[in-house]
Design a protein around this motif. Structure first.
Motif: not given
Lengths: 164, 656, 102
Positions: C40-63
């Protein structure tokens, strides 16, 4: 936002610690559920509402139930001393603590290429689109993986009949 | 035909090789066919050798000055080029003739001698293999090819001495022969390597050009003498020179045709041939020449003095061979390739003849070896008797038999090098005078012991009353007759006064051709010496004017010394038992306690460390995971403190 | 202002708590719980980086969704294993499990 973050962070980390430190395994499982819900809240803060829903459904729902089933099937009798530390707890604690520090230092000393663009408001549609177009193959693979895991779990857990 | 033979001289050794392969692979169960194939092949080789000989004689000066050589590159790298091929010059043509002739005759002879032996086919396979190896050696254009075939003939010698492997003595003799000659071969190999290192080539013609200018290659005369001496170790072993002569008499355990072919006529002269081929090396340094000459003369005298008292026909002949090989070495040491090769050829004829005659006698007497059991064989086997007599006269050096010419030539070249001639030069004249006296004494002793054996065997009464001797079959008698004729006429090619294009010495020579003039002092004195020897033998062993037993008693210490071969074998045995075994035991101790100690120590250390470190392997997943993450921590700490470069930081995931 | 750093430190800390649970507990089920927290902690990382670095793409969330699916599969198999081992050994104490040695 700031307040919410700190509140959720403290609740999540506190319940995670409680999960680890509790000597009753059933209570640990409950604290785990709290942790998962806290994480779901974090997703909301990160504007990932779909993921928050999935988190609650899968983690707080399915996985927690799995764990409870596991406890039920294995642990018998008194629940009080069911979740003790092993002999290498001190060393494990030290390693974990140092890792926390190292992680914090690394994160804080790094320079992240933060983008100021606004995230899309509607995420579910986009995620669905990505999953069914660009990531269709991984999506299907994960589906197969789940099926295999299901079958594997059944086969492994099935009682072995003694053959004469 | 001549042209074809010259251009395809490789066929000469190749044909016996084919015969060998055929017999080993296919024809082994068919002894008669094996013999037929083998003899056919060697006869074709013989015909080719004759046509090459004719070609060389017709070519005359051309071949002497520039040998006919054909070769393909075997392998080459920078600084090392080895060829395989053949080199035809009068010397090798003469050797080809001698080897194929004797080999062919011996193979024909063996039909009768080996009749009924269960290893008949194998025997022919070995003989063919030997013929192949020896002929390959003879035509070798470089020292490495020569060495390869040199070892091959050694192998054949081993196989054939031990042919009757079920006899203990044959096995032991085979081993002795192989090990003793190998001792010398080591020196030969070292010598060849040294030549390659210093002169950068092994090709005989190249070496002949380079060696006389040895100072250009960073060598001193002393160093070159040493190289020559090391190289000479090979011929010492192969040609049975003192002190490595011990194997040759024992080698008589093999079948008699083998003794005739390998241990009299061909293989043992390989050493002489090698020295002859590399004579330019020895000639460059007079010290090496003196060394060769002295070894030869000493061996000749030494072996002759042993032969006087031996009681086995083949042993006597073996020591006689050693003695005659010494003679050839002496001739080389006196600088005369002509004399040496001439004696080599005539010796091949009469010694092969005598060995085959001895085989005939043994055949008739059912392998009874002791000559004192014989007697009066003259009336039972006339052909053997007469041919053997020719052989004895030839080796004794009686005019006009072959040995007379070659032996006198040797004596003459030694004479020419000594103070006696009055026109010799160089630092070793005195030595050559001594060598001349030794050689003359040897000549007398040779005549004596040969006729001693001859009279004991063929005259008087048959001493073994149970024996029923008979003349040998045609296949055995025919080679005797052929060799008998050659033993008479073979020497005439070296008749004194023969001029260019006719004399043996015109073709086989090193340096300028000189017409051989009859040196009457020498001829008369050597003939007188030979006659004294023969007369002594007549008096003692035929007419019984002097009792040989009383003579033996009178000179008891000398007799015992000679009869026991100067205790050389015993000395070697003592050395091996005490010194070499002692060194062996010391090394065994080192091996047991130090080498094994180290090896065992390594194993023990590993074991102890293993028993300590196996505790690390607890088998518990958690420990492994813990170690993994602890490792991550340690790595991060090391990298962040030791190296702050961008590369390591980015490896950790931070930085830019 | 809450930024990317906050989320990353948070997720790292959560990861280490999960790690501590996985390394320090005796019960196999508790270890499994620790593993889930780590994921779960890893998931937070993915989502957070996706949110702040490339907010327009949701690839981190898919991952992250994929990670959740794998986590579900993992816990199912893991629990099946624990049950199977428990049936043989009547124990879920990992200190009793040392089959990985000689």
């Amino acid at each position: 936002m700031v307040f919410m973050f700190w509140l959720i962070a403290i609740i999540t980390l506190g319940s995670a610690l409680a999960m680890v430190l509790n000597k009753n395994i059933f209570r640990s499982a409950l604290f785990m559920v709290v942790t998962f819900i806290g994480v779901a809240a974090m997703y909301v803060l990160l504007q990932a509402d779909f993921l928050a829903a999935v988190q609650i459904l899968v983690y707080a729902g399915a996985i927690a139930i799995f764990i409870v089933f596991g406890i039920m099937l294995t642990v018998r009798g008194n629940m009080k001393q069911t979740n003790l530390f092993s002999k290498n707890a001190a060393l494990a604690g030290l390693v974990s603590l140092v890792l926390v520090v190292i992680n914090a230092i690394m994160v804080l000393t790094s320079d992240w290429p933060v983008s100021e663009a606004a995230p899309p408001v509607e995420t579910v549609g986009q995620i669905a689109e990505l999953m069914l177009t660009k990531f269709i193959v991984p999506f299907e693979v994960v589906a197969v993986l789940l099926l295999v895991a299901l079958l594997g779990a059944i086969i492994i857990a099935k009682e072995v009949k003694k053959t004469s | 035909m001549i042209e074809f033979s010259l251009n395809n001289a490789w066929l000469i050794p190749f044909l016996p090789a084919v015969a060998f392969a055929l017999i080993v692979l296919v024809l082994r169960p068919l002894p008669r066919v094996s013999a037929f194939v083998s003899i056919t092949c060697i006869l074709i080789s013989f015909i080719m050798a004759i046509s090459i000989g004719i070609g060389v004689i017709q070519g005359g000066e051309k071949f002497v000055e520039e040998p006919f050589k054909k070769a393909v590159t075997w392998f080459s790298m920078s600084g090392l080029k080895i060829e395989m091929g053949f080199q035809i010059d009068p010397t090798s043509a003469m050797m080809l003739f001698v080897v194929t002739l004797v080999a062919a005759l011996v193979q024909i002879y063996s039909i009768g001698y080996m009749h009924g032996d269960k290893g008949f086919s194998v025997f022919y396979a070995y003989l063919s293999l030997f013929a192949m190896s020896m002929l390959g050696l003879v035509i070798a254009p470089n020292l490495l090819q020569m060495f390869v075939f040199w070892e091959l003939v050694g192998l054949c010698s081993y196989l054939l001495i031990g042919f009757w492997w079920y006899k203990y003595s044959a096995r032991e003799a085979a081993k002795k022969a192989f090990i003793t000659t190998r001792t010398g071969d080591f020196g030969l190999l070292m010598g060849i390597l040294l030549l390659q290192i210093f002169f950068g080539t092994l090709d005989l013609q190249e070496l002949a050009v380079r060696i006389p200018n040895f100072t250009e290659y960073g060598l001193t005369a002393g160093a070159l003498t040493l190289i020559a001496a090391i190289l000479f170790l090979g011929p010492i072993g192969k040609s049975g020179q003192f002190p490595l002569h011990v194997w040759l008499p024992d080698a008589m355990e093999g079948p008699t045709p083998v003794s005739a072919l390998i241990h009299a006529a061909t293989m043992v002269v390989a050493g002489v041939y090698l020295v002859g081929r590399t004579l330019f090396l020895f000639k460059t340094v007079p010290g090496a020449m003196a060394f060769v000459a002295f070894m030869g003369a000493f061996t000749a005298l030494f072996a002759a003095s042993i032969a006087i008292t031996q009681t086995e026909m083949k042993k006597i002949l073996a020591y006689s061979t050693v003695s005659q090989l010494g003679y050839m070495m002496l001739a080389l040491g006196a600088g005369s390739l002509t004399a040496s090769m001439f004696h080599l050829m005539t010796h091949a004829f009469f010694k092969a003849l005598m060995f085959l005659g001895a085989g005939s006698v043994l055949h008739a007497m059912h392998n009874e070896a002791d000559i004192w059991k014989y007697g009066g064989l003259k009336k039972y086997m006339p052909i053997t008797y007469w041919t053997f007599l020719i052989g004895c006269l030839a080796i004794a050096g009686i005019f006009p038999f072959a040995g007379f010419f070659s032996k006198d030539l040797i004596l003459e070249v030694v004479w020419a090098n000594s103070t006696l001639s009055g026109h010799a030069h160089g630092p070793f004249q005195g030595l050559y005078t001594l060598l001349f006296i030794m050689a003359s004494m040897t000549a007398m002793m040779t005549a004596f012991y040969m006729f001693r054996m001859f009279f004991i065997c063929f005259h008087g009464e048959l001493r073994d009353k149970h024996a029923h001797p008979h003349e040998s079959p045609f296949s055995m008698a025919m080679p005797l007759v052929v060799l008998g004729i050659l033993s008479v006429v073979g020497g005439w090619v070296g008749w004194p006064g023969l001029t260019e294009g006719k004399a043996f010495g015109y073709f086989v020579r090193m340096g300028e051709f000189e017409i051989v003039h009859a040196n009457w002092t020498l001829i008369i004195s050597s003939t007188v010496l030979a006659l004294i020897g023969i007369g002594g033998a007549i008096a003692i062993y035929w007419k019984n004017a002097i009792s040989h037993e009383e003579l033996a008693k009178k000179f008891a210490p000398l007799y015992k010394l000679s009869f026991n071969k100067f205790y050389v074998d015993e000395l070697y045995l003592w050395i091996i038992h005490n010194i070499i075994d002692g060194i062996g035991r010391a090394l065994w101790w080192v091996d047991m306690h130090i080498v094994d100690g180290v090896v065992d120590g390594v194993a023990k250390t590993t074991k102890v460390l293993g028993s300590v470190f196996r505790r690390v392997q607890t088998g518990k997943m958690q420990h492994y995971a813990l170690v993994l993450f602890a490792g991550v921590v340690v790595l991060v700490i090391i990298m962040s403190f030791a190296d702050t470069s961008v590369a390591s930081l980015s490896l950790l995931g931070g930085g830019r | 202002m809450i930024g990317l750093n906050h989320f990353l430190v948070f997720s790292g800390t959560l990861f280490c708590i999960g790690l501590f649970g996985a390394l320090a507990k005796r019960s196999a089920i508790a270890i499994l719980m620790g593993l889930e927290v780590m994921l779960t902690a890893v998931n937070i990382n993915l989502v957070a980086i996706s949110r702040y670095v490339t907010p327009e793409y949701l690839v981190g969330q898919v991952f992250a969704v994929f990670v959740i699916a794998v986590a579900a599969a993992e816990v199912a198999v893991g629990l099946a294993l624990i049950v199977a081992i428990y049936r043989n050994r009547i124990s879920v104490n990992v200190e009793d499990f040392d089959w990985l040695k000689w």
